[in-house]
Each structure stands twice: as structure tokens, then as C-alpha cells.
Design an enzyme around this catalytic site. Structure first.
Site, short mmCIF file in Angstrom:
data_model
loop_
_atom_site.label_atom_id
_atom_site.label_comp_id
_atom_site.label_asym_id
_atom_site.label_seq_id
_atom_site.Cartn_x
_atom_site.Cartn_y
_atom_site.Cartn_z
CG HIS A 142 -13.14 35.22 123.68
ND1 HIS A 142 -12.45 36.07 122.87
CD2 HIS A 142 -14.03 34.56 122.89
CE1 HIS A 142 -12.86 35.92 121.64
NE2 HIS A 142 -13.82 35.01 121.61
NE ARG A 150 -14.96 31.80 115.31
CZ ARG A 150 -14.99 32.82 116.14
NH1 ARG A 150 -15.29 34.02 115.70
NH2 ARG A 150 -14.75 32.65 117.42
CD GLU A 163 -13.09 37.66 112.57
OE1 GLU A 163 -13.59 37.98 113.66
OE2 GLU A 163 -12.69 36.51 112.33
CG ASN A 218 -17.16 40.96 119.06
OD1 ASN A 218 -18.06 41.79 119.12
ND2 ASN A 218 -17.35 39.69 119.37
CG ASP A 219 -11.53 39.96 116.15
OD1 ASP A 219 -10.71 40.45 116.96
OD2 ASP A 219 -11.89 38.78 116.19
NE ARG A 232 -12.30 40.56 121.05
CZ ARG A 232 -12.92 39.63 120.30
NH1 ARG A 232 -12.62 39.50 119.02
NH2 ARG A 232 -13.82 38.84 120.81
CB CYS A 262 -21.97 36.51 114.17
SG CYS A 262 -20.27 36.60 113.63
C1 PEP Z 1 -16.06 38.90 116.23
O1 PEP Z 1 -14.85 39.13 116.14
O2 PEP Z 1 -16.94 39.76 116.14
C2 PEP Z 1 -16.53 37.52 116.45
C3 PEP Z 1 -17.81 37.23 116.38
O3 PEP Z 1 -15.62 36.61 116.79
P1 PEP Z 1 -14.87 36.53 118.20
O4 PEP Z 1 -15.53 37.49 119.15
O5 PEP Z 1 -15.01 35.11 118.68
O6 PEP Z 1 -13.48 36.89 117.86
MG MG Z 2 -13.42 37.54 115.79
#
Ligand code: PEP
Ligand code: MG
Length: 763
Positions: A371, A514, A612, A635-636, A646, A683
């Protein structure tokens, strides 16, 4: 295990930490190497201990410090890359343990060093980030091989000392650059957020971690001494009070407190600190060094009772340090061009720095998908993470450069390096100026296909940036960021105000909120979740379903905020099965009907689900029947499909959304959305990666949600690449087996299309 071996093991571990601590406290590379060889010589009880440093460019090894060989040979003995036993250790990158080295075919006799009397030889490579830094050698007179224990101790030492040597080496070279050197020296990490940041390092130290206290020079030494004396007095007072409250307790407890008081009032510690402050050192750094030096003296004592006193001194030192930092204010002052540096920087640390002063972020830990990285990208700040163990204290207030494109950190850059980076920063600005023209344009491919480009947001600070980035709406509003900056759960009314502000600002463009996605790497300071495996634990919708009071309060705030706007959408994160989805939708329904019953004129909320988790990919078609849209959180999804944390810099190289398995998963979800005729947004960070965007275009993606800074880039790319060509690229990519060739192919395509500036620094 016998007593002797147990003792030996304990001694080795303690000795190891002591050597590392001593080395860490050294002022520069030469002193560090000297301290290392002296301590290893003593600890291993050998006749010779030497360190050879390897030159990265020439591969030659220079004797850089020794105890036991002739001192005149230091810096004068230079061996070729494969010369002698040192060259053998270096080329094989393996330990070499021989009882009689003069008979070894690779032994090379060098009169200068005076090693003819030493028969046994143990050499171990010093390796940092996969590269050879040098060779650690111990020797003794007797013709017998070193024991297994010696070998493992030397290997362990070399691994621990490597990062310290690497950093000290880097600092030395950049402080006094080699004549004619054009590139300068750097430390490699991970490219977490693109851009070039030139500025002053501000090290964020952790209150409980003494070793992270940075070195600082002070001019007002009297004020520093006063602060230190007040801190000591405050701890003495605490100890007196503790002692009084332990009146009836066992004598050992009171004895311990008395021992603490004695250490504290002993002149040895206090005088050492005052002396060091007099020499211009900041009180916390003076205390850190004095405590470590004194504690080390006890560490090496044979008597187990005295040996334990080292621990007491460190404990006491921490108590004084806490008081001292309180007195010092603990407040960090941020210079004009701040580059924030820390062991494990969080998104909140970044947010605390005034945005007009922040030029970059450097974190020892973390990967490009943590993050911290996402927030840095949102703010348009370069970030480098995963640099391994840096002696952070030496970086404070130094001039540094964060190269967020290549994931490099430059310390005290020389004039050439500085000039080069200023040029790159200028070119980056020129590119941004050029891209400005695409900001407010629609993204339409040359063959007439329209792609909606949305923005990812979530911070109050980035609202103006997101608003002016040319987005056609917010594709992902991370509400948890808003919760993270508070010191308790915000009330429903507070939330309504915040959400309304966003809806109003973007109206009539859609805003996808979200719902709370905490846990994993997104802790709330006031809602600690301690788990050994947090990414597979209690996070996202799981927490919300277990805490309906928090979830429904947020849903109610979101729906109330949307009154009169009709541009809000809800997005449910981390759904791993239909039961979770149905339960979440039931909560939405319940809150909606309750608000309707209050007479609020609300439209039925538009609800989407994030894809995800791998199970959600396989149930995407089912989910699509129950929601209004899907959103792929790459990402997840990448993390869970590839089993790669990650956040973990050690496995960051394996984290790649261009992995064929991730591509197949994304393609499948997009097709499911088309079948059910509902929109699919991408996203995750991948949507802003130009190479990946080519493939998403080929998959038929119609909604991309990216960070503000990426919007013009993605729009430019879409106007240059036809959907038909992107489809062809996708098919080529899906025929490949691994991410690397796919990325290479896409990079080539981008260069060929005249879009190379999107994937590298400079024009
Ligand atoms: C993701 O997991 O791709 C996502 C957009 O959410 P975050 O990165 O906030 O977990
Ligand atoms: Mg996520």
C-alpha cells in the site's frame, strides 16, 4: 546436545550479534572492516582474519583489512578475479576449507603478505543481493581443516555483514567518487512508484528500535545536554516510583531496579553521552552509541551473571531513549525536498508529510504492490522499496536520489549523477507536458473502440489530483484509507460528510466506493488484527460480515451520502464464495430498505463485486448474475494465484501480473462480464502498466481504473494502438510460457509504436 556444544552455540549467537552491532556502529567502511577483522579474529580464536573486497567493474580483489598478515599489504595486495585461493572462493561463490593451503594447486605465494606460516585456510564469499562483495578469510598455523562449526559461523557472519559492507562501500564511493566515474554508485531495490526524486533524506525511526536512531549533528550542544539530563532524571524518577510500588515484592525485583539506578548514575554511561554531545552529536545518537558500547563490554564476559547485564543496559537505554525523544519533541521537521526513508514505511507515514515537500519514499521493506507503493503512485511520488537492511542512521539528512523507474537509491550523488538525474527529471516533465494534451480527451483506439479511463483514489489529499487528472469517474475509491487516517472508527455522520464531498466533486461522473477492506497489509491503528498469515486471514468482507455494526454503518453512510447525486456505486472486496456475496448483498438490501422506510428518496444502489481471489475467478459467471458489475483487483489476484506475498520484497521478482496464469484469469473474467452483459473494470495496478494495458485492450477491456498520474499515459496509448492489433498481441502472449518473454515482446511493441517513453526514464 552436550553442555559444551550448547554453550558454544549460545556463545556464537551472542558473539555474532555483538560483531554485527560493533560493525554497524563504525563511522566508515575502513573502520567497519577493521572492527570486523579484529572481532572475528578474537571470537574465532584464529591467527589471521582478513577481508578482501571485490571491485564490481574489474572483478579484482583487494586486501582491505587484516589482523595477522602484514599491515603494509592492506590496499596494496590486489588479486585478479580468479587468482589464488581468494579467486577460487570468489568464482565458485562457495566456502573453501583446506588444512594445508600451500599444497593446494590454486595457492599463490605472495611474499608481501607474510602468510607462509599459516597452513589452514577458510574463505567464505560475502554476497549481497546476489552479487559478490568480497571474501572473508580466516587462517591458522596448524595444518588442520576448520571445524564444521567454524565454517557455519563464518558463513553466517558473512551473510550478516554483507549489507553493512555494501552500504558502507556505497557511501564511501559516492562521498569520494573515483576520478572519471560517470554513473556514480547506487543501491538496488524495487521500482515501487515511477519518477525521479532528488532531495534530503528524512529517516523515520522507530521508537522501540535503538538501531534505527539516525546520526545527526547539532550546534546547540547545551540544549542537547539538558534534554539528556532531563531524560535521565525522568527515568530515575520512574525507577524510584517502581521501587516504592514493589515494597512487598521479592527482593530480586527491587535489586534489579536498584541495579538499573546504579547503571544510570554511573559516570561511565552518562559521561560518555555528554562527551559525545560535546563533540556535536545529537543526544539520541550519542545515547545509542554509548549504550551499545557499554552493553558490548558485558556481552563478552564469561560470567553468565555479568553477561546478562548487557541486556539490562540495553533495556535501560531504551527507557532513557523514549524519554529523550519525547523531550526532543519526536516531531519530524520536513525540509523542502523531503525523501522519506524508513525500515517499513506505511501509507500513513507518507500522508503525514506535507505534499508540497515530499519528493520520494525509500523503504527497506515492502514490494511494488504494497500500500505504500500504491499511495506513492496515487500521490505521483517516486518510491523505491525492498532495499534490504540499510544502516539507516547514516542516511539521515543526506542528499539522496530516488530513481523510481529502475528502483535505485543514490546517496550523496556526485556532480555527474546529479546532472544526469536533473536531465531525466526535466525530460519527465517534458513528457508530462506533452501528455497534458491527452488528459481531457476520450480514449478511442484508431479502429474506433472506446475505453473508459477511471481513476483510483482514496485519500483526502489526492482528491484534487484525482479530480483534475482527466478521469471519467472513480473506478476504485479505497474507503479504508480514510479510516486509516483517523484514531477511531469514524461516525456515520462523519462518513456521510466525507463521501458526499467526493460524490459532489465528481458529479455527474460515477464514483465506485469500495466498502471497508482492512486486514492483510491494511491495518487500522485502532483495530489491531494480529495473525501469522494475515493475507489468508481475517480481511476485507470477512471482517465486515463479522462486524455488521461497522459494515452497516458504512453502507448507511454511503447510501445517505448518495442522496440527490445518483452517481455512487458500491463495490464489495475480497469475496471468496457465493455465501459471502449473498450475505453482503443482504446487508446492502437491509440498509437500503431501512433508509427507504425513513422516507429517503433513494435509488436502488448499483453494486459490484471485486474479483481478486482465485475462487472468484471460477465463480465469476455466477457472481455476475447477482451484481451490476465486476471489478478485477489484479494486485490481490496476482498474489493469490501465484502464491507470492505482494508485500514481500524477497519474492517480489515473482510477482508479475503478466504471468500467463494471471492473463488467462483476467481474460476469463472479462469474457464472463460480456456474456452477462455487465461492465468489467480492471482496477489493480496492472491497468496503469502500459505493457499490460496492451493486453487488456486485446482482451476487450472497456473500463480501466488507474492512478491519477497514469491517466494521460494510458489515454495516449489507447489512441495509438488498435483493438485489432492488441488482440493479435494478446494471442501471441497467450502462446508464451512465462512473463519475461511476454514483457519483452510488449516492450518491443511499445518502442515500435513510438510509446517507449512510457516504460523508461528519459525520452
Ligand atoms: C487489488 O487487489 O488489485 C486492489 C485493487 O485492491 P487493493 O490493492 O486495495 O487490495
Ligand atoms: Mg485487493
Amino acid at each position: 546436545m552436550g553442555n559444551d556444544s550448547r554453550r558454544a552455540k549460545r556463545l556464537s549467537l551472542r558473539t555474532l550479534s555483538r560483531i554485527v552491532a560493533e560493525a554497524n556502529a563504525a563511522k566508515d567502511l575502513d573502520e567497519m572492516l577493521r572492527v570486523m577483522v579484529e572481532h572475528i579474529h578474537q571470537a574465532m580464536n584464529v591467527d589471521v582474519c582478513s577481508i578482501y573486497l571485490t571491485d564490481e567493474q574489474t572483478g579484482r580483489h583487494t586486501l582491505s583489512a587484516t589482523v595477522g598478515l602484514r599491515k603494509e599489504a592492506v590496499d596494496r595486495l590486489v588479486l585478479g578475479p580468479k587468482e589464488g585461493l581468494i579467486g577460487l572462493v570468489a568464482s565458485q561463490m562457495q566456502p573453501l576449507n583446506i588444512g594445508d593451503c600451500s599444497h593446494h594447486p590454486r595457492f599463490k605465494y605472495i611474499p608481501l603478505v607474510g602468510e607462509e606460516d599459516f597452513n589452514a585456510f577458510l574463505g567464505v564469499p560475502i554476497i549481497f543481493q546476489g552479487a559478490l562483495l568480497g571474501v572473508l578469510v580466516v587462517q591458522h598455523r596448524q595444518s588442520r581443516r576448520f571445524t564444521e562449526q567454524d565454517v557455519s559461523f563464518a558463513v553466517t557472519l558473512a551473510t550478516q555483514l554483507a549489507s553493512h559492507i555494501a552500504f558502507a562501500k556505497l557511501t564511501k564511493t559516492v562521498v569520494a567518487p573515483v576520478a572519471g566515474e560517470s554513473e556514480g554508485q547506487w543501491l538496488d531495490g524495487l521500482a515501487a512508484a515511477p519518477g525521479i526524486g532528488i532531495g534530503t533524506a528524512v529517516v523515520l525511526y522507530e521508537l522501540t528500535a535503538m538501531h534505527t536512531i539516525p546520526d545527526r549533528v547539532v550546534t546547540d550542544t547545551e540544549a542537547e545536554k539538558l534534554a539528556f539530563v532531563r531524560a535521565v532524571a525522568a527515568v530515575e524518577q520512574d525507577l524510584r516510583e517502581l521501587s516504592a510500588s514493589h515494597e512487598g515484592h521479592p527482593p530480586q525485583q527491587r535489586e534489579l531496579l536498584e541495579a538499573y539506578s546504579m547503571i544510570l548514575t554511573s559516570n561511565e554511561l552518562v559521561d560518555a553521552v555528554l562527551q559525545s554531545i560535546d563533540n556535536g552529536t545529537w543526544a539520541p545518537a550519542a545515547l545509542r552509541t554509548a549504550v551499545e558500547e557499554l552493553a558490548c563490554k558485558f556481552d563478552i564476559m564469561e560470567d553468565p551473571y555479568l553477561c546478562e547485564r548487557g541486556r539490562d543496559i540495553r533495556d535501560l537505554g531504551r527507557r532513557v531513549m523514549d524519554k529523550l525523544l519525547e523531550i526532543e519533541g519526536g516531531d519530524v521537521t520536513y525540509p523542502q525536498n523531503t525523501i522519506l526513508v524508513g525500515t517499513d514505511l506505511s501509507a500513513i507515514d507518507l500522508i503525514k508529510v506535507p505534499t508540497d515537500r515530499l519528493r520520494g519514499a525509500i523503504s527497506e521493506r515492502g514490494s511494488a504492490f504494497s500500500h505504500l507503493a500504491i499511495v506513492a503512485r496515487t500521490l505521483g511520488i517516486p518510491a523505491v522499496t525492498g532495499l534490504g537492511d540499510l544502516p539507516l542512521m547514516q542516511l539521515d539528512r543526506r542528499e539522496i536520489i530516488a530513481d523510481g523507474y529502475r528502483g535505485r537509491l543514490y546517496v550523496n550523488p556526485n556532480a555527474t549523477v546529479r546532472r544526469e538525474f536533473r536531465r531525466l527529471a526535466r525530460e519527465e516533465q517534458e513528457l508530462n507536458d506533452f501528455l497534458e494534451a491527452f488528459r481531457d480527451k476520450q480514449a478511442i483506439t484508431p479502429d474506433g473502440e472506446r475505453v473508459t479511463v477511471l481513476v483510483n483514489a482514496g485519500l483526502a489529499e489526492d482528491l484534487p489530483v484525482a479530480l483534475n487528472a482527466g478521469a471519467e469517474g472513480v473506478g476504485l475509491y479505497r474507503t479504508e484509507l480514510l479510516f486509516m487516517t483517523q484514531d477511531r472508527f469514524p461516525t456515520e455522520d462523519q462518513q456521510v460528510v466525507l463521501y458526499r464531498r467526493v460524490l459532489e466533486a465528481f458529479h455527474p461522473r460515477p464514483v465506485t466506493f469500495r466498502t471497508l477492506d482492512i486486514g492483510g497489509d491494511k491495518p487500522l491503528p485502532y483495530f489491531p488484527v494480529c495473525e501469522t498469515n494475515p493475507f489468508l486471514g481475517w480481511r476485507g468482507i470477512r471482517i465486515c460480515l463479522d462486524h455488521p455494526e461497522i459494515f452497516e454503518m458504512q453502507l448507511s453512510a454511503l447510501l445517505r451520502a448518495s442522496e440527490g447525486f445518483a452517481n455512487a456505486r458500491l463495490l464489495i472486496p475480497m469475496v471468496s464464495g457465493s455465501a459471502e456475496l449473498y450475505r453482503a448483498l443482504t446487508h446492502v438490501d437491509k440498509v437500503y430498505h431501512a433508509l427507504l422506510a425513513e422516507g429517503r428518496p433513494l435509488d436502488k444502489p448499483t453494486v459490484g463485486v471485486m474479483i481478486e481471489v482465485p475462487s472468484a475467478v471460477y465463480q465469476a459467471e455466477l457472481f455476475a448474475r447477482h451484481v451490476d458489475f465486476l471489478s478485477i483487483g489484479t494486485n490481490d489476484l496476482t498474489q493469490y494465484l501465484l502464491a507470492v506475498d505482494r508485500d514481500n520484497e524477497r519474492v517480489a521478482k515473482l510477482f508479475d501480473a503478466l504471468h500467463p496464469a494471471v492473463l488467462q484469469a483476467m481474460f476469463h473474467v472479462i469474457r464472463c462480464g460480456k456474456q452477462r452483459q455487465i461492465p468489467v473494470t480492471i482496477c489493480g495496478e496492472v491497468a496503469g502498466d502500459p505493457a499490460a494495458a496492451l493486453l487488456l485492450l486485446g482482451m476487450g477491456a472497456e473500463y480501466l481504473s488507474v492512478n491519477a498520474g497514469d491517466i494521460p499515459k494510458i489515454k495516449w496509448l489507447i489512441t495509438k494502438i488498435s483493438r485489432a492489433h492488441a488482440q493479435e498481441l494478446l494471442h501471441r502472449a497467450l502462446d508464451m510460457e512465462a512473463p519475461d518473454p511476454i514483457r519483452e515482446m510488449l516492450r518491443g511493441e511499445l518502442e515500435q509504436a513510438g510509446l517507449g517513453a512510457l516504460i523508461r526514464p528519459g525520452k
